[in-house]
Scaffold this motif. Structure first.
Motif, PDB file in Angstrom:
ATOM      1  N   ARG A   1      19.647 -28.425 -21.999  1.00  0.00           N
ATOM      2  CA  ARG A   1      19.725 -28.081 -20.579  1.00  0.00           C
ATOM      3  C   ARG A   1      20.972 -28.696 -19.963  1.00  0.00           C
ATOM      4  NH1 ARG A   1      13.444 -28.613 -19.334  1.00  0.00           N
ATOM      5  NH2 ARG A   1      12.939 -27.018 -20.859  1.00  0.00           N
ATOM      6  N   LEU A   2      21.495 -28.046 -18.970  1.00  0.00           N
ATOM      7  CA  LEU A   2      22.568 -28.633 -18.171  1.00  0.00           C
ATOM      8  C   LEU A   2      22.107 -28.623 -16.723  1.00  0.00           C
ATOM      9  CD1 LEU A   2      25.786 -26.917 -19.645  1.00  0.00           C
ATOM     10  CD2 LEU A   2      24.978 -29.253 -20.075  1.00  0.00           C
ATOM     11  N   THR A   3      22.379 -29.710 -16.022  1.00  0.00           N
ATOM     12  CA  THR A   3      21.943 -29.829 -14.632  1.00  0.00           C
ATOM     13  C   THR A   3      23.134 -29.638 -13.699  1.00  0.00           C
ATOM     14  OG1 THR A   3      20.296 -31.416 -15.298  1.00  0.00           O
ATOM     15  CG2 THR A   3      20.853 -31.373 -12.963  1.00  0.00           C
ATOM     16  N   ILE A   4      22.958 -28.760 -12.724  1.00  0.00           N
ATOM     17  CA  ILE A   4      24.002 -28.568 -11.714  1.00  0.00           C
ATOM     18  C   ILE A   4      23.444 -29.118 -10.389  1.00  0.00           C
ATOM     19  CG2 ILE A   4      25.504 -26.872 -10.554  1.00  0.00           C
ATOM     20  CD1 ILE A   4      25.894 -26.590 -13.494  1.00  0.00           C
ATOM     21  N   PRO A   5      24.007 -30.209  -9.865  1.00  0.00           N
ATOM     22  CA  PRO A   5      23.466 -30.775  -8.621  1.00  0.00           C
ATOM     23  C   PRO A   5      23.763 -29.851  -7.434  1.00  0.00           C
ATOM     24  CG  PRO A   5      25.470 -31.922  -9.299  1.00  0.00           C
ATOM     25  CD  PRO A   5      25.163 -30.938 -10.380  1.00  0.00           C
ATOM     26  N   TRP A   6      22.954 -29.973  -6.399  1.00  0.00           N
ATOM     27  CA  TRP A   6      23.165 -29.138  -5.202  1.00  0.00           C
ATOM     28  C   TRP A   6      24.527 -29.405  -4.570  1.00  0.00           C
ATOM     29  CZ3 TRP A   6      20.786 -24.876  -4.712  1.00  0.00           C
ATOM     30  CH2 TRP A   6      19.446 -24.741  -5.070  1.00  0.00           C
ATOM     31  N   SER A   7      25.083 -30.599  -4.847  1.00  0.00           N
ATOM     32  CA  SER A   7      26.388 -30.916  -4.256  1.00  0.00           C
ATOM     33  C   SER A   7      27.505 -30.071  -4.892  1.00  0.00           C
ATOM     34  CB  SER A   7      26.703 -32.394  -4.463  1.00  0.00           C
ATOM     35  OG  SER A   7      26.650 -32.697  -5.847  1.00  0.00           O
ATOM     36  N   ASP A   8      27.205 -29.460  -6.036  1.00  0.00           N
ATOM     37  CA  ASP A   8      28.214 -28.612  -6.679  1.00  0.00           C
ATOM     38  C   ASP A   8      28.347 -27.312  -5.893  1.00  0.00           C
ATOM     39  OD1 ASP A   8      29.334 -26.561  -8.455  1.00  0.00           O
ATOM     40  OD2 ASP A   8      29.145 -28.081 -10.037  1.00  0.00           O
ATOM     41  N   PRO A   9      29.578 -26.921  -5.495  1.00  0.00           N
ATOM     42  CA  PRO A   9      29.733 -25.734  -4.657  1.00  0.00           C
ATOM     43  C   PRO A   9      29.226 -24.441  -5.308  1.00  0.00           C
ATOM     44  CG  PRO A   9      31.887 -26.644  -5.321  1.00  0.00           C
ATOM     45  CD  PRO A   9      30.837 -27.619  -5.747  1.00  0.00           C
ATOM     46  N   ARG A  10      29.000 -24.463  -6.634  1.00  0.00           N
ATOM     47  CA  ARG A  10      28.529 -23.243  -7.305  1.00  0.00           C
ATOM     48  C   ARG A  10      27.009 -23.146  -7.345  1.00  0.00           C
ATOM     49  NH1 ARG A  10      31.621 -24.800 -12.667  1.00  0.00           N
ATOM     50  NH2 ARG A  10      30.495 -26.670 -12.105  1.00  0.00           N
ATOM     51  N   ALA A  11      26.339 -24.263  -6.986  1.00  0.00           N
ATOM     52  CA  ALA A  11      24.892 -24.332  -7.204  1.00  0.00           C
ATOM     53  C   ALA A  11      24.134 -23.218  -6.474  1.00  0.00           C
ATOM     54  CB  ALA A  11      24.375 -25.704  -6.774  1.00  0.00           C
ATOM     55  N   TYR A  12      24.514 -22.953  -5.223  1.00  0.00           N
ATOM     56  CA  TYR A  12      23.766 -21.959  -4.453  1.00  0.00           C
ATOM     57  C   TYR A  12      23.855 -20.572  -5.100  1.00  0.00           C
ATOM     58  CZ  TYR A  12      22.169 -18.865  -0.825  1.00  0.00           C
ATOM     59  OH  TYR A  12      21.497 -17.882  -0.154  1.00  0.00           O
ATOM     60  N   ALA A  13      25.084 -20.188  -5.479  1.00  0.00           N
ATOM     61  CA  ALA A  13      25.274 -18.855  -6.084  1.00  0.00           C
ATOM     62  C   ALA A  13      24.456 -18.734  -7.372  1.00  0.00           C
ATOM     63  CB  ALA A  13      26.758 -18.602  -6.362  1.00  0.00           C
ATOM     64  N   ILE A  14      24.425 -19.811  -8.154  1.00  0.00           N
ATOM     65  CA  ILE A  14      23.663 -19.763  -9.421  1.00  0.00           C
ATOM     66  C   ILE A  14      22.168 -19.688  -9.125  1.00  0.00           C
ATOM     67  CG2 ILE A  14      23.224 -20.903 -11.623  1.00  0.00           C
ATOM     68  CD1 ILE A  14      25.881 -22.464 -11.162  1.00  0.00           C
ATOM     69  N   SER A  15      21.722 -20.442  -8.094  1.00  0.00           N
ATOM     70  CA  SER A  15      20.286 -20.508  -7.805  1.00  0.00           C
ATOM     71  C   SER A  15      19.730 -19.137  -7.391  1.00  0.00           C
ATOM     72  CB  SER A  15      20.010 -21.536  -6.702  1.00  0.00           C
ATOM     73  OG  SER A  15      20.430 -21.020  -5.448  1.00  0.00           O
ATOM     74  N   GLN A  16      20.596 -18.249  -6.939  1.00  0.00           N
ATOM     75  CA  GLN A  16      20.151 -16.903  -6.585  1.00  0.00           C
ATOM     76  C   GLN A  16      19.601 -16.158  -7.800  1.00  0.00           C
ATOM     77  OE1 GLN A  16      20.338 -15.779  -3.158  1.00  0.00           O
ATOM     78  NE2 GLN A  16      20.527 -17.996  -3.249  1.00  0.00           N
ATOM     79  N   HIS A  17      19.860 -16.668  -8.987  1.00  0.00           N
ATOM     80  CA  HIS A  17      19.396 -16.020 -10.225  1.00  0.00           C
ATOM     81  C   HIS A  17      18.210 -16.763 -10.832  1.00  0.00           C
ATOM     82  CE1 HIS A  17      22.869 -13.218 -10.546  1.00  0.00           C
ATOM     83  NE2 HIS A  17      23.397 -14.122  -9.742  1.00  0.00           N
ATOM     84  N   THR A  18      17.532 -17.593 -10.038  1.00  0.00           N
ATOM     85  CA  THR A  18      16.405 -18.378 -10.556  1.00  0.00           C
ATOM     86  C   THR A  18      15.393 -17.477 -11.266  1.00  0.00           C
ATOM     87  OG1 THR A  18      16.676 -20.043  -8.847  1.00  0.00           O
ATOM     88  CG2 THR A  18      14.513 -19.947  -9.902  1.00  0.00           C
ATOM     89  N   GLY A  19      15.022 -17.883 -12.477  1.00  0.00           N
ATOM     90  CA  GLY A  19      14.076 -17.090 -13.272  1.00  0.00           C
ATOM     91  C   GLY A  19      14.772 -16.057 -14.139  1.00  0.00           C
ATOM     92  N   GLY A  20      16.032 -15.810 -13.869  1.00  0.00           N
ATOM     93  CA  GLY A  20      16.765 -14.776 -14.625  1.00  0.00           C
ATOM     94  C   GLY A  20      17.709 -15.390 -15.642  1.00  0.00           C
ATOM     95  N   GLN A  21      18.306 -14.489 -16.434  1.00  0.00           N
ATOM     96  CA  GLN A  21      19.246 -14.910 -17.467  1.00  0.00           C
ATOM     97  C   GLN A  21      20.673 -14.841 -16.925  1.00  0.00           C
ATOM     98  OE1 GLN A  21      19.185 -15.027 -21.200  1.00  0.00           O
ATOM     99  NE2 GLN A  21      17.061 -15.660 -21.019  1.00  0.00           N
ATOM    100  N   VAL A  22      21.486 -15.825 -17.307  1.00  0.00           N
ATOM    101  CA  VAL A  22      22.922 -15.756 -17.004  1.00  0.00           C
ATOM    102  C   VAL A  22      23.690 -16.081 -18.285  1.00  0.00           C
ATOM    103  CG1 VAL A  22      22.704 -16.367 -14.558  1.00  0.00           C
ATOM    104  CG2 VAL A  22      22.963 -18.184 -16.260  1.00  0.00           C
ATOM    105  N   LEU A  23      24.978 -15.817 -18.244  1.00  0.00           N
ATOM    106  CA  LEU A  23      25.841 -16.160 -19.375  1.00  0.00           C
ATOM    107  C   LEU A  23      26.780 -17.283 -18.946  1.00  0.00           C
ATOM    108  CD1 LEU A  23      26.822 -12.572 -20.586  1.00  0.00           C
ATOM    109  CD2 LEU A  23      24.927 -14.021 -21.335  1.00  0.00           C
ATOM    110  N   ILE A  24      26.917 -18.275 -19.796  1.00  0.00           N
ATOM    111  CA  ILE A  24      27.800 -19.404 -19.502  1.00  0.00           C
ATOM    112  C   ILE A  24      28.998 -19.313 -20.443  1.00  0.00           C
ATOM    113  CG2 ILE A  24      27.965 -21.923 -19.349  1.00  0.00           C
ATOM    114  CD1 ILE A  24      25.736 -20.651 -17.606  1.00  0.00           C
ATOM    115  N   GLY A  25      30.179 -19.217 -19.866  1.00  0.00           N
ATOM    116  CA  GLY A  25      31.391 -19.178 -20.687  1.00  0.00           C
ATOM    117  C   GLY A  25      32.049 -20.546 -20.655  1.00  0.00           C
ATOM    118  N   ILE A  26      32.420 -21.033 -21.821  1.00  0.00           N
ATOM    119  CA  ILE A  26      33.170 -22.292 -21.852  1.00  0.00           C
ATOM    120  C   ILE A  26      34.161 -22.271 -23.025  1.00  0.00           C
ATOM    121  CG2 ILE A  26      31.302 -23.530 -23.079  1.00  0.00           C
ATOM    122  CD1 ILE A  26      32.373 -25.962 -21.191  1.00  0.00           C
TER     123      ILE A  26
END
Ligand SMILES: Nc1ncnc2c1ncn2[C@@H]1O[C@H](COP(=O)(O)OP(=O)(O)OP(=O)(O)O)[C@@H](O)[C@H]1O
Ligand SMILES: [Mg+2]
Length: 426
Positions: free
Chosen positions: A263-288
């Motif tokens: 697991r990776l944790t993204i704190p709410w202080s991260d500016p991307r957290a809100y956009a990611i949270s819109q997909h709660t319960g769904g699948q996303v792809l992480i590119g690194i």
């Protein structure tokens, strides 16, 4: 003064073959714009439509503010260089370069002066009296370049002019083209499928896949902040790690990217957290990218994966490690579906909209067969190794237990269809 504007340009070849799909793009005056994409994505088709060698099926082409869809090629003041710069075999190098000026009935003294000057800039002044048959591939391409440049057109169109040359010659000629074209200040559209060429030459890069524009921006924007997973994967000298995660927001405390065993944790202080949270319960792809991962001590308690080194790979200037972590990986998604946009045109089942829908339907049938494994349909089909960049000295050996640190600022988050979720910082 010369600009090129493509406004929703579409090309359908006979036999219902959709090669370019509603593509809008602008090259400003004096700009060096690179069209980049895999084989068959429509780069040459686009260039040939701009040159007037191929008819535009739908949409508009504007050259210097003038509608140019039906302008004859000779009235466009465009010079084109191809992969195999075809030269006149019975003319000398001098005769080849001078040809466009002779046709234009330029004064012979001017022609001589201009050809001499240009041949020096292109380092072929010692071959001026030879015929193309006696030249090397690199020299022939320089002559082709000279012939295109000699009459100073408003627009250069170059279609993979370096792809037949060996690596050393490519690098050398690449720098020369860049210097020459910039000194002339002529608007240039340059086609390549080589990402290094694109990154080093371009003012801006436009990336295509299957006839669809994927992204456009400066090399740094496209590399650091790609618009889609396809672009991220394409502009990567090593393979992009593309991982599938489920988004969770346990008790709303933080955003969790759940990879199953990791697991990776993204704190709410991260500016991307809100956009990611819109997909709660769904699948996303992480590119690194491999350089966003690094070996860390076993006791490290920051964001990390844990696994075993399967193999190391030596690349001369660096080592890469392949680390087995049991993280689900995903294939790079094809471009986001454009049918909705086309359906919105109200063209019913007939016309171009109908045709495009049929073409995309065929494409989907084809893709359906490519899915394998228990997750068929979801796009996830295997557990792949994490590719980690180690630098000049490998910190690990094969079979070592390995903790892989993740630089959270370097991860990119996409929907399952490959569109960017975390807002681009451009
Ligand atoms: N004259 C033609 N008739 C029918 N289809 C064509 C024609 N020319 C190209 N195509 C198709 O259109 C698509 C785009 O071709 P194009 O040559 O523009 O690709 P490209 O990006 O230049 O590829 P490459 O990097 O291999 O040169 C391809 O699927 C190709 O097969
Ligand atoms: Mg081509």
């Amino acid at each position: 003064m010369s600009s090129v504007v493509l406004d929703k340009v579409t090309k359908v070849y006979p036999g219902d073959h959709l090669a370019v799909d509603q593509l809008s793009l602008k090259a400003g005056d004096g700009e060096f714009l690179v069209l980049l994409g895999p084989s068959g994505c429509g780069k040459s088709t686009l260039l040939r439509m701009i040159a007037g060698l191929e008819e535009i099926t739908e949409g508009d082409l504007w050259l210097d503010g003038q509608l140019a869809n039906h302008l004859a090629p000779r009235d466009r003041d465009v010079a084109m260089v191809f992969q195999n710069g075809a030269l006149y075999p019975h003319r000398t190098v001098r005769g080849n370069i001078a040809f466009p000026l002779e046709i234009a009935k330029s004064d012979p003294a001017t022609v001589r002066e201009r050809v001499t000057e240009l041949s020096k800039a292109l380092h072929i002044d010692e071959t001026l009296e030879r015929r193309p048959g006696t030249l090397s591939g690199g020299q022939r391409q320089r002559v082709a370049m000279g012939r295109a440049i000699v009459r100073q057109p408003k627009l250069f169109l170059m279609d993979e002019p370096l792809s037949n040359l060996d690596a050393g010659m490519r690098t050398e000629l690449r720098m020369e083209i860049s210097a020459l074209v910039r000194s002339l200040g002529v608007t240039t559209i340059y086609v390549t499928h080589d990402q290094v060429e694109a990154l080093t030459l371009a003012d801006r890069i436009a990336i295509l896949n299957r006839g669809v524009l994927q992204d456009v921006g400066t090399p740094a924007q496209i590399y650091n902040d790609p618009a889609t997973a396809f672009v991220a994967a394409f502009l990567n000298s090593q393979q992009l790690n593309l991982l599938a995660a489920t988004v969770r927001t346990p008790q709303n405390q933080y955003v969790l990217l759940d990879f199953g065993p990791h697991r990776l944790t993204i704190p709410w202080s991260d500016p991307r957290a809100y956009a990611i949270s819109q997909h709660t319960g769904g699948q996303v792809l992480i590119g690194i990218r491999p350089d966003g991962l690094a070996p860390v001590p076993e006791s490290y308690d920051g964001p990390s994966f844990f696994g075993r080194v399967r193999t190391l790979e030596y690349h001369g200037h660096e080592w890469l490690a392949y680390v087995e972590c049991g993280v689900p990986s995903a294939p790079v998604p094809e471009p986001p579906d454009t049918r909705a946009r086309l359906n919105g045109n109200g063209s019913g089942s007939g016309g171009l909209g109908g045709l495009v829908r049929r073409l995309f339907a065929n494409r989907e049938e084809h893709q359906e067969q490519e899915h394998v494994g228990p997750h068929a349909g979801s796009g996830i089909h295997r557990r792949a190794d994490l590719i980690v960049r180690l630098g000049g000295r490998p910190a690990w050996r094969p079979n070592d237990a390995a903790r892989v640190g993740v630089d959270l600022s370097r991860i990119m988050i996409f929907t399952e269809s490959g569109a960017r979720i975390d807002p681009p910082r451009r």
